[in-house]
Enzyme design. Structure first.
Site, PDB file in Angstrom:
ATOM      1  N   HIS A 183       0.848  -1.200   0.000  1.00  0.00           N
ATOM      2  CA  HIS A 183       0.000   0.000   0.000  1.00  0.00           C
ATOM      3  C   HIS A 183       0.879   1.245   0.000  1.00  0.00           C
ATOM      4  O   HIS A 183       1.754   1.417   0.851  1.00  0.00           O
ATOM      5  CB  HIS A 183      -0.939  -0.020   1.212  1.00  0.00           C
ATOM      6  CG  HIS A 183      -1.990  -1.081   1.097  1.00  0.00           C
ATOM      7  ND1 HIS A 183      -2.405  -1.849   2.156  1.00  0.00           N
ATOM      8  CD2 HIS A 183      -2.707  -1.487   0.026  1.00  0.00           C
ATOM      9  CE1 HIS A 183      -3.342  -2.696   1.735  1.00  0.00           C
ATOM     10  NE2 HIS A 183      -3.541  -2.499   0.452  1.00  0.00           N
ATOM     11  N   ARG A 185       0.701   4.505   0.634  1.00  0.00           N
ATOM     12  CA  ARG A 185       0.818   5.566   1.649  1.00  0.00           C
ATOM     13  C   ARG A 185       1.433   5.092   2.949  1.00  0.00           C
ATOM     14  O   ARG A 185       1.717   5.903   3.831  1.00  0.00           O
ATOM     15  CB  ARG A 185      -0.576   6.127   1.931  1.00  0.00           C
ATOM     16  CG  ARG A 185      -1.539   5.101   2.508  1.00  0.00           C
ATOM     17  CD  ARG A 185      -2.961   5.596   2.418  1.00  0.00           C
ATOM     18  NE  ARG A 185      -3.917   4.617   2.929  1.00  0.00           N
ATOM     19  CZ  ARG A 185      -5.233   4.767   2.848  1.00  0.00           C
ATOM     20  NH1 ARG A 185      -5.743   5.835   2.274  1.00  0.00           N
ATOM     21  NH2 ARG A 185      -6.040   3.844   3.335  1.00  0.00           N
ATOM     22  N   GLU A 186       1.677   3.793   3.085  1.00  0.00           N
ATOM     23  CA  GLU A 186       2.200   3.247   4.346  1.00  0.00           C
ATOM     24  C   GLU A 186       3.725   3.323   4.339  1.00  0.00           C
ATOM     25  O   GLU A 186       4.424   2.321   4.264  1.00  0.00           O
ATOM     26  CB  GLU A 186       1.677   1.814   4.519  1.00  0.00           C
ATOM     27  CG  GLU A 186       0.145   1.785   4.579  1.00  0.00           C
ATOM     28  CD  GLU A 186      -0.470   0.393   4.386  1.00  0.00           C
ATOM     29  OE1 GLU A 186       0.273  -0.597   4.331  1.00  0.00           O
ATOM     30  OE2 GLU A 186      -1.717   0.315   4.287  1.00  0.00           O
ATOM     31  N   ARG A 241      -3.433   4.749  -1.869  1.00  0.00           N
ATOM     32  CA  ARG A 241      -3.255   3.400  -1.324  1.00  0.00           C
ATOM     33  C   ARG A 241      -2.952   2.350  -2.403  1.00  0.00           C
ATOM     34  O   ARG A 241      -2.102   1.474  -2.231  1.00  0.00           O
ATOM     35  CB  ARG A 241      -4.552   3.010  -0.590  1.00  0.00           C
ATOM     36  CG  ARG A 241      -4.698   1.536  -0.213  1.00  0.00           C
ATOM     37  CD  ARG A 241      -6.064   1.330   0.450  1.00  0.00           C
ATOM     38  NE  ARG A 241      -6.444  -0.062   0.597  1.00  0.00           N
ATOM     39  CZ  ARG A 241      -6.237  -0.794   1.690  1.00  0.00           C
ATOM     40  NH1 ARG A 241      -5.615  -0.276   2.722  1.00  0.00           N
ATOM     41  NH2 ARG A 241      -6.645  -2.034   1.738  1.00  0.00           N
ATOM     42  N   ASN A 258      -3.620  -5.739  -2.265  1.00  0.00           N
ATOM     43  CA  ASN A 258      -3.910  -6.718  -1.218  1.00  0.00           C
ATOM     44  C   ASN A 258      -5.357  -7.225  -1.274  1.00  0.00           C
ATOM     45  O   ASN A 258      -5.859  -7.797  -0.315  1.00  0.00           O
ATOM     46  CB  ASN A 258      -3.611  -6.140   0.172  1.00  0.00           C
ATOM     47  CG  ASN A 258      -3.103  -7.203   1.122  1.00  0.00           C
ATOM     48  OD1 ASN A 258      -2.486  -8.197   0.697  1.00  0.00           O
ATOM     49  ND2 ASN A 258      -3.365  -7.026   2.423  1.00  0.00           N
ATOM     50  N   ARG A 259      -6.002  -7.015  -2.416  1.00  0.00           N
ATOM     51  CA  ARG A 259      -7.293  -7.637  -2.707  1.00  0.00           C
ATOM     52  C   ARG A 259      -7.230  -8.359  -4.046  1.00  0.00           C
ATOM     53  O   ARG A 259      -8.232  -8.847  -4.533  1.00  0.00           O
ATOM     54  CB  ARG A 259      -8.415  -6.590  -2.760  1.00  0.00           C
ATOM     55  CG  ARG A 259      -8.659  -5.816  -1.474  1.00  0.00           C
ATOM     56  CD  ARG A 259      -9.234  -6.685  -0.365  1.00  0.00           C
ATOM     57  NE  ARG A 259      -9.507  -5.897   0.835  1.00  0.00           N
ATOM     58  CZ  ARG A 259      -8.592  -5.512   1.730  1.00  0.00           C
ATOM     59  NH1 ARG A 259      -7.330  -5.870   1.548  1.00  0.00           N
ATOM     60  NH2 ARG A 259      -8.925  -4.807   2.787  1.00  0.00           N
ATOM     61  N   HIS A 311       2.780  -3.818   6.602  1.00  0.00           N
ATOM     62  CA  HIS A 311       1.835  -2.717   6.390  1.00  0.00           C
ATOM     63  C   HIS A 311       1.887  -1.756   7.584  1.00  0.00           C
ATOM     64  O   HIS A 311       2.608  -1.961   8.539  1.00  0.00           O
ATOM     65  CB  HIS A 311       0.400  -3.259   6.296  1.00  0.00           C
ATOM     66  CG  HIS A 311       0.124  -4.042   5.059  1.00  0.00           C
ATOM     67  ND1 HIS A 311      -0.734  -3.618   4.078  1.00  0.00           N
ATOM     68  CD2 HIS A 311       0.582  -5.258   4.647  1.00  0.00           C
ATOM     69  CE1 HIS A 311      -0.791  -4.520   3.109  1.00  0.00           C
ATOM     70  NE2 HIS A 311      -0.006  -5.533   3.431  1.00  0.00           N
ATOM     71  N   SER A 312       1.065  -0.708   7.487  1.00  0.00           N
ATOM     72  CA  SER A 312       0.813   0.136   8.645  1.00  0.00           C
ATOM     73  C   SER A 312      -0.575   0.746   8.458  1.00  0.00           C
ATOM     74  O   SER A 312      -1.102   0.725   7.354  1.00  0.00           O
ATOM     75  CB  SER A 312       1.851   1.254   8.768  1.00  0.00           C
ATOM     76  OG  SER A 312       1.608   2.283   7.830  1.00  0.00           O
ATOM     77  N   TYR A 313      -1.246   1.353   9.407  1.00  0.00           N
ATOM     78  CA  TYR A 313      -0.811   1.392  10.779  1.00  0.00           C
ATOM     79  C   TYR A 313      -1.832   0.670  11.638  1.00  0.00           C
ATOM     80  O   TYR A 313      -2.919   0.356  11.122  1.00  0.00           O
ATOM     81  CB  TYR A 313      -0.689   2.870  11.254  1.00  0.00           C
ATOM     82  CG  TYR A 313      -1.962   3.683  11.159  1.00  0.00           C
ATOM     83  CD1 TYR A 313      -2.830   3.808  12.246  1.00  0.00           C
ATOM     84  CD2 TYR A 313      -2.329   4.329   9.971  1.00  0.00           C
ATOM     85  CE1 TYR A 313      -4.002   4.564  12.161  1.00  0.00           C
ATOM     86  CE2 TYR A 313      -3.499   5.064   9.893  1.00  0.00           C
ATOM     87  CZ  TYR A 313      -4.327   5.179  10.980  1.00  0.00           C
ATOM     88  OH  TYR A 313      -5.484   5.908  10.882  1.00  0.00           O
ATOM     89  N   TYR A 363     -11.143  -7.418  10.040  1.00  0.00           N
ATOM     90  CA  TYR A 363     -12.318  -7.515   9.176  1.00  0.00           C
ATOM     91  C   TYR A 363     -12.044  -8.523   8.065  1.00  0.00           C
ATOM     92  O   TYR A 363     -10.909  -8.911   7.825  1.00  0.00           O
ATOM     93  CB  TYR A 363     -12.684  -6.148   8.575  1.00  0.00           C
ATOM     94  CG  TYR A 363     -11.505  -5.285   8.106  1.00  0.00           C
ATOM     95  CD1 TYR A 363     -10.597  -5.735   7.157  1.00  0.00           C
ATOM     96  CD2 TYR A 363     -11.317  -4.004   8.623  1.00  0.00           C
ATOM     97  CE1 TYR A 363      -9.545  -4.931   6.713  1.00  0.00           C
ATOM     98  CE2 TYR A 363     -10.261  -3.187   8.190  1.00  0.00           C
ATOM     99  CZ  TYR A 363      -9.380  -3.666   7.230  1.00  0.00           C
ATOM    100  OH  TYR A 363      -8.339  -2.873   6.799  1.00  0.00           O
ATOM    101  N   GLU A 385       1.212  -5.101  10.908  1.00  0.00           N
ATOM    102  CA  GLU A 385       0.798  -3.691  10.838  1.00  0.00           C
ATOM    103  C   GLU A 385       1.650  -2.928  11.836  1.00  0.00           C
ATOM    104  O   GLU A 385       1.517  -3.115  13.037  1.00  0.00           O
ATOM    105  CB  GLU A 385      -0.692  -3.541  11.204  1.00  0.00           C
ATOM    106  CG  GLU A 385      -1.640  -4.266  10.263  1.00  0.00           C
ATOM    107  CD  GLU A 385      -2.116  -3.384   9.111  1.00  0.00           C
ATOM    108  OE1 GLU A 385      -1.648  -2.241   9.005  1.00  0.00           O
ATOM    109  OE2 GLU A 385      -2.942  -3.867   8.330  1.00  0.00           O
TER     110      GLU A 385
HETATM  111  N1  ARG Z   1      -5.100  -3.501   6.530  1.00  0.00           N
HETATM  112  C1  ARG Z   1      -4.802  -4.618   5.670  1.00  0.00           C
HETATM  113  C2  ARG Z   1      -5.666  -4.535   4.437  1.00  0.00           C
HETATM  114  O1  ARG Z   1      -6.767  -4.020   4.499  1.00  0.00           O
HETATM  115  C3  ARG Z   1      -5.011  -5.903   6.393  1.00  0.00           C
HETATM  116  C4  ARG Z   1      -4.359  -7.042   5.750  1.00  0.00           C
HETATM  117  C5  ARG Z   1      -4.669  -8.333   6.462  1.00  0.00           C
HETATM  118  N2  ARG Z   1      -4.580  -9.454   5.550  1.00  0.00           N
HETATM  119  C6  ARG Z   1      -5.406  -9.645   4.553  1.00  0.00           C
HETATM  120  N3  ARG Z   1      -5.251 -10.659   3.787  1.00  0.00           N
HETATM  121  N4  ARG Z   1      -6.399  -8.868   4.329  1.00  0.00           N
HETATM  122  O2  ARG Z   1      -5.257  -4.955   3.389  1.00  0.00           O
HETATM  123 ZN    ZN Z   2      -1.774  -1.846   4.103  1.00  0.00          ZN
END
Ligand code: ARG
Ligand code: ZN
Length: 423
Positions: A183, A185-186, A241, A258-259, A311-313, A363, A385
């Protein structure tokens, strides 16, 4: 006429209209905690406005009752957001009164300030600077460091991995992987990858912990997984991001890397809308950055025993699953390692890190690299994180980099040593 004390002053006619209200407005970050379902809806709406930027949680859909929401509000929107909140009797705190000042602290060239004693690793760096560092680090330490090009970004920037190898240990060797900067901005995340590599080079052969790790495992480090996004946060929008890919027919740019992995891809907890922060992309691994990492790990899956994503934060140590509420088969091992790391950080630095399976701890977030790596067979898979918990959020000042990185280093070493014992 106005009465002050016993005397009477008369204001000159032309001064009467002058109001002492020339307040300069700057971008701010609010903390809002919705207390009713109605407030949840209002806060979701405010944060869905594409001019405001959600810091925490990552997307409006994640906002729940009594959750602390951190929202970046550009100066142009301050009045309307404040009006809307007060009209609905929703209280807020100002988390950051002047983000511009903090951004300047993060980006100023410290060499122009001779009083600063911050080292290279206690500052944030331009992408060009990081590429230069990668080159120089490999050049100066050929015994330990090798650079591997694993692919390129959407805008054709190279994705370089540093491979750190110790001298000792049995062959064939196991390996671990760590990526930073998924991401954009992290910023503390790439800063930590640099910190880690520097630590490994400096202390290999001198300190037992890192020596044992490098002798037991090759360490692959990808310092900036999302170079296009990172560059964009330096030049144009500090709050960005996603990556910077464009998909036909879409006005908005960028996919949440990360999606974008193949782990319950694009189900609840991600978005199909290109304008959203958690946009999952056109198909799993549609993004060159995610595809490059996935391809590399698939080739190395026999050797890689530990996957780490930085990652952060929020100060958390997360492990699978995030893409469902299902429990990982080695949940107790994962939880034990995370707990050990959190406890050690607490002991050494008094900072609190929460830990647990992603979906239950924060989440549902499908399509993440950690879950994908886990399903590939890398049974030790974590997302870290880093600092902080919201005091500065993504705008962590340079003075706090050192502490954040020492905590992260403690976690990485603890987890890696644990994996060496267990595998
Ligand atoms: N803050 C991260 C995100 O939203 C959490 C990542 C945790 N792992 C994951 N597979 N989502 O991407
Ligand atoms: Zn992140």
């Amino acid at each position: 006429a106005r009465k002050i004390g016993a005397r009477v002053y008369t204001l000159p006619e032309d001064l009467v209209e002058v109001k002492p209200k020339m307040v300069m407005t700057v971008d701010q970050v609010f903390s809002i905690t919705p207390k009713t379902e109605e407030e949840v809806n209002i806060v979701r709406n405010v944060s869905s406005d594409y001019e405001t930027v959600l810091w925490q949680p990552a997307a409006p859909g994640y906002i729940k009752l009594n959750m602390e929401v951190h929202l970046f509000i550009p100066a142009s929107r301050l009045d309307s957001v404040q009006d809307l909140l007060s009209k609905n009797h929703i209280t807020h705190q100002v988390l950051l009164r002047n983000t511009q000042e903090l951004i300047e602290k993060q980006t100023q060239n410290i060499s122009s300030d001779p009083r600063s004693s911050l080292s290279y690793y206690e500052r944030y760096h331009h992408l060009e600077d990081i590429y230069h560092w990668i080159n120089k680090t490999a050049h100066d330490h050929p015994q330990i460091v090798e650079v591997i090009l694993i692919g390129s970004s959407y805008e054709k920037r190279p994705l370089y991995v540093l491979k750190l190898t110790g001298r000792g240990g049995a062959q064939p060797k196991r390996a671990m992987w760590m990526d930073c900067g998924i991401h954009a901005r992290e910023w503390i995340s790439p800063a930590f990858c640099l910190w880690f590599v520097h630590y490994a080079i400096d202390y290999y052969g001198l300190v037992p912990d890192i020596t044992e790790i490098l002798d037991s495992m090759d360490v692959y480090v990808l310092p900036v997984m999302n170079p296009d996004g990172y560059e964009y946060t330096w030049t144009t929008n500090r709050m960005w991001r996603k990556n910077r890919s464009r998909h036909a027919g879409n006005y908005c740019l960028g996919t949440d890397l990360n999606r974008n992995f193949d782990a319950n891809w694009c189900t609840e907890g991600s978005s199909q809308r290109a304008c959203d922060e958690t946009y999952c992309g056109l198909f799993p691994e549609s993004e060159p950055e995610a595809a490059a990492v996935a391809r590399f790990l698939r080739r190395q899956k026999q050797t890689v025993k530990l996957y780490l994503s930085i990652h952060s934060y929020s100060q958390m140590l997360l492990f699978p699953y995030s893409c469902s509420y299902q429990q990982a088969s080695n949940h107790h091992d994962l939880n034990e390692l995370a707990q050990q790391a959190a406890r050690k950080i607490k002991r050494h630095y008094f900072s609190t890190y929460t830990y647990g399976a992603g979906a239950r701890t924060i989440y549902l977030a499908p399509g993440g690299s950690d879950d994908w790596a886990y399903n590939l067979g890398i049974k030790y898979s974590f997302t870290l994180e880093l600092q902080d918990r919201g005091r500065y959020g993504f705008l962590l000042p340079p003075e706090l980099i050192s502490r954040a990185c020492q905590e992260a280093l403690t976690a990485v070493k603890t987890i890696a040593e644990g994996v060496i014992k267990k595998t």
